[in-house]
Scaffold this active site. Structure first.
Site, PDB file in Angstrom:
ATOM      1  N   HIS A  21       0.815  -1.262   0.030  1.00  0.00           N
ATOM      2  CA  HIS A  21       0.008  -0.304   0.203  1.00  0.00           C
ATOM      3  C   HIS A  21       0.740   1.376  -0.003  1.00  0.00           C
ATOM      4  CE1 HIS A  21      -3.601  -1.965   0.586  1.00  0.00           C
ATOM      5  NE2 HIS A  21      -3.374  -2.971   1.216  1.00  0.00           N
ATOM      6  N   ASP A  49       3.573   9.327  -0.791  1.00  0.00           N
ATOM      7  CA  ASP A  49       2.108   9.232  -0.260  1.00  0.00           C
ATOM      8  C   ASP A  49       2.406   7.274  -1.222  1.00  0.00           C
ATOM      9  OD1 ASP A  49       0.130   8.175   1.599  1.00  0.00           O
ATOM     10  OD2 ASP A  49      -0.638  10.139   1.334  1.00  0.00           O
TER      11      ASP A  49
HETATM   12  P1  ADQ Z   1      -3.180   5.952   4.871  1.00  0.00           P
HETATM   13  O1  ADQ Z   1      -1.393   6.351   5.582  1.00  0.00           O
HETATM   14  O2  ADQ Z   1      -3.312   5.988   6.450  1.00  0.00           O
HETATM   15  O3  ADQ Z   1      -3.057   5.046   4.445  1.00  0.00           O
HETATM   16  P2  ADQ Z   1      -5.047   7.731   2.960  1.00  0.00           P
HETATM   17  O4  ADQ Z   1      -4.596   6.759   1.579  1.00  0.00           O
HETATM   18  O5  ADQ Z   1      -4.959   9.021   2.730  1.00  0.00           O
HETATM   19  O6  ADQ Z   1      -3.560   7.239   4.405  1.00  0.00           O
HETATM   20  O7  ADQ Z   1      -6.335   6.938   3.738  1.00  0.00           O
HETATM   21  C1  ADQ Z   1      -6.605   7.999   4.910  1.00  0.00           C
HETATM   22  C2  ADQ Z   1      -8.095   7.313   5.466  1.00  0.00           C
HETATM   23  O8  ADQ Z   1      -7.891   8.054   6.409  1.00  0.00           O
HETATM   24  C3  ADQ Z   1      -9.507   8.270   4.612  1.00  0.00           C
HETATM   25  O9  ADQ Z   1      -9.733   7.061   4.507  1.00  0.00           O
HETATM   26  C4  ADQ Z   1      -8.639   8.643   5.124  1.00  0.00           C
HETATM   27  O10 ADQ Z   1     -10.684   9.621   4.986  1.00  0.00           O
HETATM   28  C5  ADQ Z   1      -9.284   8.495   6.890  1.00  0.00           C
HETATM   29  N1  ADQ Z   1      -8.742   9.728   7.820  1.00  0.00           N
HETATM   30  C6  ADQ Z   1      -7.523  10.491   7.891  1.00  0.00           C
HETATM   31  N2  ADQ Z   1      -7.825  11.560   8.689  1.00  0.00           N
HETATM   32  C7  ADQ Z   1      -9.141  11.263   9.368  1.00  0.00           C
HETATM   33  C8  ADQ Z   1      -9.547  11.778  10.403  1.00  0.00           C
HETATM   34  N3  ADQ Z   1      -9.127  12.857  10.960  1.00  0.00           N
HETATM   35  N4  ADQ Z   1     -10.255  11.371  10.385  1.00  0.00           N
HETATM   36  C9  ADQ Z   1     -11.104  10.246   9.970  1.00  0.00           C
HETATM   37  N5  ADQ Z   1     -10.543   9.239   9.231  1.00  0.00           N
HETATM   38  C10 ADQ Z   1      -9.814  10.311   8.925  1.00  0.00           C
HETATM   39  C11 ADQ Z   1      -2.118   4.145   3.350  1.00  0.00           C
HETATM   40  C12 ADQ Z   1      -1.047   4.410   2.739  1.00  0.00           C
HETATM   41  C13 ADQ Z   1      -2.153   4.880   1.283  1.00  0.00           C
HETATM   42  C14 ADQ Z   1      -2.490   3.989   0.926  1.00  0.00           C
HETATM   43  C15 ADQ Z   1      -3.847   3.613   1.897  1.00  0.00           C
HETATM   44  C16 ADQ Z   1      -4.158   2.702   1.167  1.00  0.00           C
HETATM   45  O11 ADQ Z   1      -0.035   5.540   3.336  1.00  0.00           O
HETATM   46  O12 ADQ Z   1      -0.716   6.163   0.780  1.00  0.00           O
HETATM   47  O13 ADQ Z   1      -3.688   5.436  -0.256  1.00  0.00           O
HETATM   48  O14 ADQ Z   1      -3.017   3.440   3.101  1.00  0.00           O
HETATM   49  O15 ADQ Z   1      -3.692   1.703   0.551  1.00  0.00           O
END
Ligand code: ADQ
Length: 461
Positions: A156, A364
């Site tokens: 991921h 990311d």
């Molecule tokens: P993450 O590093 O966790 O995921 P991301 O892809 O942005 O990053 O996903 C975060 C999720 O958490 C989103 O669905 C978002 O809505 C939720 N979120 C963030 N802040 C929040 C808050 N304050 N309250 C509630 N929800 C919140 C890892 C990798 C990424 C990759 C994903 C999926 O680092 O690059 O996109 O896995 O493969």
């Protein structure tokens, strides 16, 4: 139909509604349901003596199998090797890497424990889908236990090229383990290129004309499978949430100003400090924005047992405080910083109220927030996405304003550009991005990975 076994560090149990709302859980649940599958992972609990067998829960045709760690294992495996060694290095930050043999050993041991549990539950024609950097040794451990099942692995997060990856003393073991898979999947072409480069230039392997990779005496398939979101869910959540109290309170409180939003897990890879600098730069270079914009940064607490994350939280608070101290007026502050988790529906409502989504990670794998922000917009009056070129999502979100997050001036100019963008251009850019989101949504991601895993010609061992 063969059964699917998903193995990931965490399992989203049926009662854990928040963990099931996004990303991985939604992506794999329908495939698990279809095949009456099994999902194995850590329970999220630490105990004195972990049970020898996983705890099984059955719900809606799916079996959930969870294991526990001791507090020491959690510290050495999860906080240590996963999040203080692999995470920084795979996000191109070798300067932040901490390495110890003890943590590396714990990683190997925990991966072996996962393999014992899978081996105790697997049937000969099951196929196994392993997720992410916490479980890179699992494929090798499964083969050591004699499993001949099809194994797929999806990373991921980003993969750096061999120059960086080889900093890890265990690089050969980790890559040798991935070579035991039938299919290894990545978010972007550049991650896949890094994997191929490792095979070619470090492992002395080759890429064959049919695209399969040969290394460590194995031949395997690899591919790019960018993760998507459930577009329709986000659209309808945002539509409903728009009239909820929380979104209305936010809209009322900005009082006609333009809202800029950032939503992240609190992590140094997300570029939150640099983003705050860009807001400061915008207000210094264009004072006419004073009292005309509000930047809301929502940061969910993350990995709070790791000192670097606690330190980052203090730094962000300090930086936001300084920008506010410098630019605020008696009836306005430029930055509102909220260090907490919000329900998905509320977030969707906030995205919809915001004129500009500021998604500027330093690195990311994908970044789902960028995609969620786009899907939550009002079609007749959509906001603008400012997106880092170092997020995997930049490869698909061509309608965003793409920036280098290390260049504060460029980000400030992009915000200015976005806030002044005419409606017609906003609509055109948004439609391009929505078309890309619909072409490759969350179901497409898991279906195409699993189709490739199950149908790819079996590579010779
Ligand atoms: P993450 O590093 O966790 O995921 P991301 O892809 O942005 O990053 O996903 C975060 C999720 O958490 C989103 O669905 C978002 O809505 C939720 N979120 C963030 N802040 C929040 C808050 N304050 N309250 C509630 N929800 C919140 C890892 C990798 C990424 C990759 C994903 C999926 O680092 O690059 O996109 O896995 O493969």
């Amino acid at each position: 139909m063969s059964r699917l076994i998903v193995v990931s560090n965490r399992v989203a149990l049926p009662r854990d509604r928040s963990a099931r709302a996004g990303g991985l859980a939604v992506g794999v649940l329908s495939a698990l349901r279809r095949t009456k599958g099994l999902w194995l992972g850590w329970s999220g609990e630490t105990v004195e003596t972990p049970a020898p067998q996983p705890r099984l829960v059955r719900s809606a045709g799916i079996t959930y199998a969870t294991i526990d760690f001791t507090a020491l294992e959690f510290d050495a495996f999860y906080n240590g090797y996963c999040n203080s060694t692999l995470w920084p290095l795979l996000h191109f930050r070798p300067g932040l890497l901490e390495h110890s043999r003890a943590n590396q050993d714990a990683y190997m041991r925990i991966n072996a424990r996962f393999a014992d549990q899978v081996a105790s539950l697997v049937k000969p024609d099951d196929f196994i889908w392993v997720h992410d950097y916490q479980l890179m040794m699992l494929p090798a451990e499964l083969r050591l236990r004699g499993l001949r099942n099809r194994i797929g692995f999806f990373l991921h997060i980003p993969l750096p090229g061999p120059e960086l990856f080889c900093i890890l003393p265990a690089h050969r073991q980790l890559m040798g383990s991935l070579a035991q898979c039938d299919l290894v999947g990545f978010q972007t072409e550049s991650d896949l290129r890094a994997f191929r480069d490792y095979a070619l230039y470090e492992a002395g392997g080759q890429v064959r004309p049919d695209g399969t990779i040969e290394m460590f005496g194995r031949r395997l398939h690899s591919g790019v499978f960018p993760i998507g979101i459930d577009v329709e869910e986000l659209e309808s959540l945002a539509g409903e949430a728009e009239t909820d109290d929380e979104a209305r309170r936010l809209a009322d409180s900005i009082a006609g100003r333009q809202l800029i939003i950032g939503v992240d897990r609190l992590d140094y890879s997300k570029g939150i400090l640099e983003r705050i600098n860009a807001i400061g730069e915008l207000l210094s270079s264009r004072p006419d924005y004073r009292n005309r914009i509000t930047f809301v940064q929502i940061a969910a607490p993350s990995r709070i047992d790791v000192a670097r994350y606690r330190h980052l939280r203090r730094e962000i608070e300090g930086r936001a405080g300084r920008v506010n101290g410098k630019h605020a007026e008696i009836d306005w502050v430029p930055i509102r910083y909220l260090n907490r988790v919000f329900p998905r529906r509320q977030l969707a409502g906030f995205y919809r109220v915001a004129r500009l989504g500021l998604v500027t990670p330093l690195r990311d794998g994908m970044n789902l927030v960028a995609k969620e922000y786009v899907a939550a917009q009002r079609p007749e009056d959509p906001g603008v996405l400012v997106l880092s070129r170092f997020a995997g999502a930049a490869r698909e979100m061509k309608g965003a304003i793409i920036v280098n997050p290390f260049d504060t001036v460029e980000v400030a100019e992009a915000i200015d550009h976005g806030l002044r963008m005419p409606l017609k251009e906003r609509q055109e850019r948004w439609q391009r991005m929505m078309a890309a989101l619909r072409r490759n949504d969350l179901a497409t991601w898991s279906d195409s990975f699993l189709d490739t895993l199950t149908t790819a010609e079996r590579a010779a061992a």
